[in-house]
Design an enzyme around this catalytic site. Structure first.
Site, PDB file in Angstrom:
ATOM      1  N   GLU A  79       0.826  -1.208   0.000  1.00  0.00           N
ATOM      2  CA  GLU A  79       0.000   0.000   0.000  1.00  0.00           C
ATOM      3  C   GLU A  79       0.866   1.266   0.000  1.00  0.00           C
ATOM      4  O   GLU A  79       0.546   2.249  -0.674  1.00  0.00           O
ATOM      5  CB  GLU A  79      -0.933   0.014   1.214  1.00  0.00           C
ATOM      6  CG  GLU A  79      -1.935  -1.126   1.269  1.00  0.00           C
ATOM      7  CD  GLU A  79      -3.043  -1.016   0.230  1.00  0.00           C
ATOM      8  OE1 GLU A  79      -3.064  -0.018  -0.522  1.00  0.00           O
ATOM      9  OE2 GLU A  79      -3.878  -1.927   0.163  1.00  0.00           O
ATOM     10  N   ASP A 226      -4.326  -9.650  -8.648  1.00  0.00           N
ATOM     11  CA  ASP A 226      -4.712  -8.687  -9.690  1.00  0.00           C
ATOM     12  C   ASP A 226      -3.566  -7.866 -10.291  1.00  0.00           C
ATOM     13  O   ASP A 226      -3.232  -7.971 -11.471  1.00  0.00           O
ATOM     14  CB  ASP A 226      -5.825  -7.768  -9.171  1.00  0.00           C
ATOM     15  CG  ASP A 226      -5.532  -7.172  -7.801  1.00  0.00           C
ATOM     16  OD1 ASP A 226      -4.461  -7.432  -7.243  1.00  0.00           O
ATOM     17  OD2 ASP A 226      -6.394  -6.430  -7.288  1.00  0.00           O
ATOM     18  N   GLU A 320     -18.496  -6.255  -2.651  1.00  0.00           N
ATOM     19  CA  GLU A 320     -17.118  -6.742  -2.537  1.00  0.00           C
ATOM     20  C   GLU A 320     -16.980  -8.149  -3.118  1.00  0.00           C
ATOM     21  O   GLU A 320     -15.937  -8.484  -3.657  1.00  0.00           O
ATOM     22  CB  GLU A 320     -16.682  -6.755  -1.074  1.00  0.00           C
ATOM     23  CG  GLU A 320     -16.125  -5.443  -0.574  1.00  0.00           C
ATOM     24  CD  GLU A 320     -14.782  -5.078  -1.174  1.00  0.00           C
ATOM     25  OE1 GLU A 320     -13.761  -5.147  -0.478  1.00  0.00           O
ATOM     26  OE2 GLU A 320     -14.753  -4.707  -2.373  1.00  0.00           O
ATOM     27  N   GLU A 338     -12.166   0.310  -9.582  1.00  0.00           N
ATOM     28  CA  GLU A 338     -11.732  -0.564 -10.677  1.00  0.00           C
ATOM     29  C   GLU A 338     -12.731  -0.615 -11.833  1.00  0.00           C
ATOM     30  O   GLU A 338     -12.341  -0.658 -13.001  1.00  0.00           O
ATOM     31  CB  GLU A 338     -11.482  -1.982 -10.152  1.00  0.00           C
ATOM     32  CG  GLU A 338     -10.195  -2.155  -9.371  1.00  0.00           C
ATOM     33  CD  GLU A 338     -10.275  -1.619  -7.951  1.00  0.00           C
ATOM     34  OE1 GLU A 338      -9.226  -1.459  -7.309  1.00  0.00           O
ATOM     35  OE2 GLU A 338     -11.417  -1.347  -7.484  1.00  0.00           O
TER      36      GLU A 338
END
Length: 880
Positions: A79, A226, A320, A338
């Site tokens: 992150e 991802d 989610e 996204e």
């Protein structure tokens, strides 16, 4: 800025900054917070995209002056890299661009780049492993494995966490001429590539950073993996190294072979790629159509995007996680960008105005359902419309950026966006970096690469202006067959192995048809090696022993029957839970914009059958615990009573306030700091007696959500709320009442959105991983004082919580239905969780089998049976 600065994030419901350590821990989500003004850094280049150069200049000065990177705090390497290092580099990229243009930032002398380099060195200790894979966390001040670091004992990391570094680290090396950053990022990527499963060319979700063993062996394109795929392709684009494209194409071929089941993208096992690993998808995979556009594979991108859009139209936001039959699996939505990202890339590729309509829907939903007085609040539950006191930095860093770019014309931009590549956090890195400070040889040889003879893998440098003819009709023709996939069909998630058997003989008995009282069915069970055991408590238990089956084919039928039975029981157990409810604050200045997640009660008015809900002003009762006769009945009459949890049963509280004339009740948790953000919801159970006499609705709020109402009372005195099964449209709530027009203006353009936000007090303010905490409802009774009253996780309930007719799964792959079932009807095709509750209730009451919370999830059973047993030999072979 007004409410949160210099905190890392804005808490939009309570209008204050989120400071780590001062708020209840949210687990891994908080690893993004490092007391380094995260949102400010993450949104620097967004300001330039929005043509707010003056604000950008002020923001950069704030970062240089106020941000401290030397904090004694443990943060996520992943992150911090994508949000903070990427934010600083993106800010530097646009700062030097503006300086070159000669109007703004003339004073700038690379200060953001110096900070980025400082941060880069602070992240490097995480790479001190033999494998080259970084530790998942690092202490900004003390690094890793230092006595004071409080990190360095971890053994596992996610594939995306270790494989999403190359863009930022290589850019830092290219900008500064210091090669070490790019070298470390490449080493981590090389290691993951070498550890891929060689027969399937897939990677798992979690890997041991010391040994390279796969810890979680399921593979998909969503959470945990991802951006690893994304960075392989984008590293080729930014750095021009053919090996990255070779690797991406190899993985992409495997994805399209095993994971892509148009329009779905379903996880599989890396050693058994024909076997689906789970029956649901997570929202993070919504980025994949955008990556497919960059790859040049437009058809599956359109198909998957259309499926996702239909799920959004059903629930207003993308949950989610959602099942293969498009029902909610995890109900929260933290305003993830996204899907907007993929919408932007598909519009650039096709020129189809349909995608502008999609973008308009996204903006309308954000304004209608997520906007609150101090910003935009994440959705706690897309089914009820309730909010979470959360606005992640990626909302402003990515969502605003992609939605603005979707509608912006070329002349609206002060620079050419085609000169930049987007990182996974949508930060801008200039493409000219490919020819700058190449401190590493361009060719980084990929071993054992086999040229794929699929024309789809032509080595073209992706460019949307060249690859596609911008033919809207092409996109429309692909979407057309999918337009009813969510609403008008009831697809069933089946494994590839099952598919291959469709043309063969069907199992002699399906779980949905099984009747324990049918002698013929019992005979079939025996033939399949499934035995039925009568338990002392009146239940029956099903156990399969394959060796007792009449033949190997019968044993396979028995295995399928058991799998079906487990899946069926899990599905019915989910349907029988009461869903969460909503408390919507409708008085000034909230006007319905704040919605709180509330736990339901097993007694009193069923709000799902009273669609208008119960509306009234709230009042605190005396005594506050509600365990004796109410002493302020004149204040309580025709009001919604607020009371504290504890000291007596919930039903007793309800009877006392009902007797005093209350029209509803809200029980507030007495556990200081408890929050629906961090604890599973539960339903308030009765007292074991007949509760038909309770006719008012009762809801439960955790301490944090309850305090939002109590704070509102202190500030505004008269506070009116609506208790309902789902948040109501504000236009419906205020029919006939005069309120500000902007509250209903859901057709805002992005420029107006900024202005409206500032009028509403703020436009300031993650977890890239999908939250693993499902919103299951756990039935608990209020306990007398002195006894434990903790909320229990559904998976850890003791047998004492189980009903007499519940099911359980033993260690021998067993399944236990109740004895009273005459049949197990096939579940109705449930059209999402927005279906009227009356229909759900009817379905539940007709079902003659009740299932317990202890049912083991289907994916867990599959993992046990297929991964640990069947794949064991393949893993050994692979290791050798």
């Amino acid at each position: 800025q007004e409410h949160a600065y210099p905190a890392d994030e804005l808490m939009p419901l309570t209008c204050r900054g989120r400071v780590r350590g001062q708020e209840p821990s949210r687990g891994d989500v908080d690893d993004a917070l490092g007391k380094f003004s995260l949102t400010l850094i993450d949104t620097l280049d967004t300001l330039v995209v929005l043509n707010k150069t003056k604000e950008f200049e002020e923001a950069v000065k704030k970062v240089i002056k106020d941000v401290n990177l030397d904090n004694d705090i443990v943060v996520s390497v992943f992150e911090t890299n994508i949000r903070v290092l990427g934010g600083l580099l993106g800010g530097h990229s646009v700062a030097i661009m503006l300086k070159e243009k000669g109007e703004h930032m003339q004073w700038y002398n690379g200060e953001l780049l110096h900070m980025a380099k400082e941060l880069g060195y602070k992240l490097l200790p995480a790479f001190n492993t033999t494998s080259g894979l970084p530790y998942p966390r690092v202490n900004l001040k003390f690094g890793v494995r230092h006595p004071e670091a409080r990190t360095g004992t971890e053994t596992d990391t996610c594939t995306a966490c270790a494989g999403t570094l190359i863009l930022e680290f290589a850019a830092l090396s290219r900008f500064t001429g210091t090669s070490i950053f790019e070298e470390y990022a490449r080493k981590a990527l090389d290691f993951i590539w070498e550890k891929r499963q060689r027969s399937s060319n897939l990677v798992g979700v979690t890997i041991n950073i010391h040994t390279g063993d796969w810890v979680r062996k399921d593979s998909g394109v969503g959470a945990g993996i991802d951006s690893y795929y994304e960075y392989l392709l984008k590293a080729y684009v930014l750095l021009g190294d053919d090996s990255f494209l070779e690797r991406f194409n190899t993985h992409y071929d495997a994805i399209m072979r095993y994971i892509s089941q148009p329009p779905l993208l379903l996880d599989v096992h890396i050693h058994k790629p024909m076997l689906n690993a789970r029956t649901w998808m997570d929202s993070l995979l919504a980025f994949f159509p955008g990556l497919q556009v960059l790859k040049g594979d437009i058809r599956p991108a359109i198909e998957t995007h259309e499926m996702l859009y239909q799920v959004i139209k059903k629930h207003n936001f993308l949950p989610e996680a959602f099942t293969t039959d498009f029902r909610v699996h995890w109900a929260q939505h933290p305003l993830r960008p996204e899907f907007a990202e993929s919408t932007y890339f598909l519009y650039k590729a096709t020129g189809d105005p349909y995608y502008l309509e999609v973008g308009k829907t996204l903006i309308e939903n954000l304004n209608k359902y997520a906007r609150v007085p101090c910003g935009f609040a994440a959705m706690k539950d897309v089914r009820t419309g309730s909010h979470e006191d959360r606005m992640d930095s990626f909302f402003l860093a990515e969502m605003f950026k992609y939605l603005y770019l979707l509608f912006a014309d070329k002349e609206d931009m002060i620079f050419d966006i085609e000169d930049y590549i987007f990182t996974t956090e949508a930060h801008l890195l200039p493409l000219w970096l490919s020819t700058t400070n190449q401190t590493i040889s361009k060719k980084n040889t990929t071993t054992e690469y086999t040229e794929l003879d699929d024309s789809n893998f032509d080595w073209t440098c992706p460019n949307t202006q060249i690859l596609f003819p911008n033919d809207p009709m092409f996109a429309q023709s692909i979407r057309e067959p999918l337009k009813n996939v969510v609403d008008k069909s009831c697809p069933r998630g089946i494994s590839r192995a099952e598919e291959s058997l469709e043309s063969g003989p069907k199992p002699p008995l399906r779980a949905r048809d099984f009747m324990a009282s049918n002698p013929e069915h019992l005979e079939i069970l025996k033939k399949m090696g499934v035995s039925l055991i009568h338990l002392k408590d009146g239940r029956v238990q099903l156990v399969q022993h394959a060796v007792q089956a009449a033949s190997s084919l019968d044993a396979e039928d028995g295995l399928r029957f058991m799998q079906e039975m487990i899946e069926l029981s899990s599905q019915q157990q989910k349907e029988q839970q009461l869903p969460p409810r909503a408390v919507q604050i409708v008085s000034h200045p909230f006007f319905g914009r704040v919605v709180l997640t509330a736990g339901p009660a097993q007694f009193g008015m069923d709000l799902s059958k009273h669609k208008s809900g119960t509306r009234g002003f709230v009042v605190t009762i005396k005594p506050y615990n509600g365990c004796s006769e109410i002493t302020n009945p004149e204040a309580v009459k025709e009001k919604i009573a607020l009371m504290q949890r504890g000291q007596c049963m919930f039903a007793e509280k309800a009877r006392n306030i009902q007797k005093a004339g209350a029209i509803g009740g809200i029980v507030i948790d007495d556990n200081e700091g408890s929050s629906s953000d961090t604890a599973p919801l539960f339903q308030m159970a009765g007292d074991g007696k007949n509760t038909d006499d309770i006719t008012i609705p009762m809801l439960f709020l955790f301490n944090k959500e309850g305090n939002i109402i109590l704070d509102a009372i202190r500030e505004y005195e008269a506070v009116e709320v609506l208790l309902s099964d789902k948040a109501k449209d504000r236009a419906t709530i205020f029919k006939g009442k005069m309120i500000p027009n902007y509250i209903f203006d859901s057709n805002l353009e992005m420029e107006n959105m900024d202005q409206k936000l500032s009028e509403n007090d703020s436009h300031k303010q993650n977890s890239e991983e999908a939250s693993s905490a499902s919103q299951d409802v756990v039935a608990v009774s209020e306990e007398p004082e002195g006894e434990s009253s903790d909320v229990t996780d559904p998976d850890s309930l003791s047998p004492a919580h189980a009903d007499s007719d519940s099911v359980s799964i033993s260690d021998q792959d067993s399944y236990t239905p109740g004895t009273d079932e005459a049949s197990t009807p096939e579940p109705a095709c449930m059209q999402g969780d927005n279906q009227p509750q009356e229909q759900k209730t009817e379905t539940e009451s007709n079902s003659k089998v009740n299932w317990d919370n202890k049912v083991q999830p289907m994916e867990s059973i599959l993992a046990d049976w297929n991964e640990d047993i069947e794949a064991f030999e393949m893993m050994e072979k692979d290791e050798l």
